[in-house]
Design an enzyme around this catalytic site. Structure first.
Site, PDB file in Angstrom:
ATOM      1  N   ASP A   1       0.829  -1.220   0.000  1.00 57.44           N
ATOM      2  CA  ASP A   1       0.000   0.000   0.000  1.00 57.44           C
ATOM      3  C   ASP A   1       0.859   1.264   0.000  1.00 57.44           C
ATOM      4  O   ASP A   1       1.944   1.286   0.562  1.00 57.44           O
ATOM      5  CB  ASP A   1      -0.914  -0.030   1.247  1.00 57.44           C
TER       6      ASP A   1
ATOM      7  N   ASN B   1     -10.963  -2.416  -5.298  1.00 58.97           N
ATOM      8  CA  ASN B   1     -10.208  -1.479  -6.135  1.00 58.97           C
ATOM      9  C   ASN B   1     -10.860  -1.256  -7.506  1.00 58.97           C
ATOM     10  O   ASN B   1     -10.532  -0.295  -8.197  1.00 58.97           O
ATOM     11  CB  ASN B   1      -8.754  -1.945  -6.320  1.00 58.97           C
TER      12      ASN B   1
HETATM   13  C1  IPE Z   1      -5.472  -2.584  -0.159  1.00 54.82           C
HETATM   14  O1  IPE Z   1      -5.134  -1.253  -0.349  1.00 54.82           O
HETATM   15  C2  IPE Z   1      -5.397  -3.335  -1.441  1.00 54.82           C
HETATM   16  C3  IPE Z   1      -4.063  -3.487  -2.008  1.00 54.82           C
HETATM   17  C4  IPE Z   1      -2.931  -3.087  -1.488  1.00 54.82           C
HETATM   18  C5  IPE Z   1      -4.033  -4.153  -3.261  1.00 54.82           C
HETATM   19  P1  IPE Z   1      -6.229  -0.107  -0.514  1.00 54.82           P
HETATM   20  O2  IPE Z   1      -5.493   1.169  -0.664  1.00 54.82           O
HETATM   21  O3  IPE Z   1      -7.198  -0.467  -1.571  1.00 54.82           O
HETATM   22  O4  IPE Z   1      -6.983  -0.183   0.901  1.00 54.82           O
HETATM   23  P2  IPE Z   1      -7.889   0.886   1.649  1.00 54.82           P
HETATM   24  O5  IPE Z   1      -8.948   1.316   0.697  1.00 54.82           O
HETATM   25  O6  IPE Z   1      -7.009   2.031   2.054  1.00 54.82           O
HETATM   26  O7  IPE Z   1      -8.405   0.146   2.839  1.00 54.82           O
HETATM   27  C1  IPE Z   2      -1.551   0.269  -3.403  1.00 58.72           C
HETATM   28  O1  IPE Z   2      -1.321   1.632  -3.422  1.00 58.72           O
HETATM   29  C2  IPE Z   2      -1.789  -0.302  -4.771  1.00 58.72           C
HETATM   30  C3  IPE Z   2      -3.177  -0.688  -5.051  1.00 58.72           C
HETATM   31  C4  IPE Z   2      -4.159  -0.689  -4.214  1.00 58.72           C
HETATM   32  C5  IPE Z   2      -3.462  -1.113  -6.412  1.00 58.72           C
HETATM   33  P1  IPE Z   2      -2.522   2.666  -3.437  1.00 58.72           P
HETATM   34  O2  IPE Z   2      -2.885   2.958  -4.847  1.00 58.72           O
HETATM   35  O3  IPE Z   2      -3.634   2.225  -2.563  1.00 58.72           O
HETATM   36  O4  IPE Z   2      -1.818   3.950  -2.808  1.00 58.72           O
HETATM   37  P2  IPE Z   2      -2.443   4.950  -1.743  1.00 58.72           P
HETATM   38  O5  IPE Z   2      -2.905   4.132  -0.584  1.00 58.72           O
HETATM   39  O6  IPE Z   2      -3.566   5.661  -2.427  1.00 58.72           O
HETATM   40  O7  IPE Z   2      -1.316   5.860  -1.396  1.00 58.72           O
HETATM   41 MG    MG Z   3      -4.056   2.466  -0.585  1.00 59.21          MG
END
Ligand code: IPE
Ligand code: IPE
Ligand code: MG
Length: 251
Positions: A12, A60
């Site tokens: 993340d 996502n």
């Molecule tokens: C969790 O991250 C999913 C992945 C890392 C693939 P998100 O960024 O989607 O999670 P939330 O929405 O902050 O809980």
């Molecule tokens: C994790 O990084 C990757 C995916 C969930 C695909 P994020 O895209 O959630 O990055 P933040 O949390 O918005 O910084």
């Molecule tokens: Mg995230």
């Protein structure tokens, strides 16, 4: 020091990494893919048995279409580009999640990578794409219900093993350690059933900045933990002593 058999990572913080550099979120995903490659190679070279990477959650899909499309394209590109890295490191690739709702080109790339690496005997790399812990449990419940309906299984025989063996992770041990980067301390619908006794390591580093050294540090912290599985500390110490005694006697 105790070594985990299975480490799972919630990768993340890609978006925040890019935005803090006044870049488009997608730049963060590209750098995140680089970090993933580093960790995959490092884990395989450290002889880890299983590495799970949460790459894309079912939730996502609700992100802006442009980000979703670019993520899917990046995934396809990386899978084709890195098949040779998987082969060089004897890594077997698996994909879990709702594969049938992935774009056709992603399904093809995933299947090709699974096929190309199927004879590899080293680390098992489990990519969770379009994965949801709830959906995993719901699908397992449906399969179990079908068996009950067909008379192959009695309701009173449904136990932990029965459920676990119908999950998408049936072929793997439960994760011993779950690492989440970016400072968020939640599971975001990842391994719900499987995380019953996982140790958690939350670190503030954003995923593109995560290094092999951070990974080693998380494993070192894990090694120092006492995993009690509901028992008392005294019982655990006694079991370890008895095991050591047995090892000494057997030599
Ligand atoms: C969790 O991250 C999913 C992945 C890392 C693939 P998100 O960024 O989607 O999670 P939330 O929405 O902050 O809980
Ligand atoms: C994790 O990084 C990757 C995916 C969930 C695909 P994020 O895209 O959630 O990055 P933040 O949390 O918005 O910084
Ligand atoms: Mg995230």
């Amino acid at each position: 020091m105790a070594q985990p058999r299975h480490v799972a990572v919630i990768m993340d913080g890609n978006g925040r990494w890019a935005q803090s550099r006044r870049h488009n979120r997608f730049w963060g995903h590209i750098r995140g893919a680089k970090a993933a490659k580093t960790i995959i190679e490092h884990a395989a070279q450290s002889n880890l048995e299983c590495l799970s990477l949460f790459a894309f959650s079912k939730e996502n899909w609700a992100r802006p279409a442009q980000e979703v499309n670019l993520l899917m394209k990046l995934l396809v590109k990386q899978l084709y580009k890195e098949t040779k890295t998987l082969m060089q490191n004897n890594i077997r690739f698996y994909c879990i999640g709702e594969k049938e709702i992935l774009p056709q080109e992603v399904q093809v790339a995933v299947n090709k990578t699974e096929m190309a690496t199927r004879a590899n005997t080293g680390m098992k790399l489990i990519f969770a794409i379009s994965y949801s812990g709830h959906t995993d449990i719901i699908n397992a419940t449906k399969k179990v219900a079908e068996k009950v309906k067909a008379g192959e299984l009695q309701p009173q025989d449904i136990n932990d093993e029965v459920i676990a063996s119908h999950l998408m992770t049936a072929a793997f041990p439960d994760p011993d350690l779950i690492i989440r980067t970016s400072g968020e301390e939640r599971v975001s619908n990842f391994y719900l059933w499987q995380a019953a006794y996982s140790e958690f390591c939350f670190i503030n580093t954003l995923w593109p900045d995560f290094t092999a050294n951070d990974f080693d540090q998380a494993l070192e912290k894990f090694g120092k933990k006492e995993r009690r599985f509901g028992q008392t500390s005294e019982q655990i110490v006694k079991t370890i002593q008895t095991d050591k005694h047995r090892i000494v006697l057997n030599h």
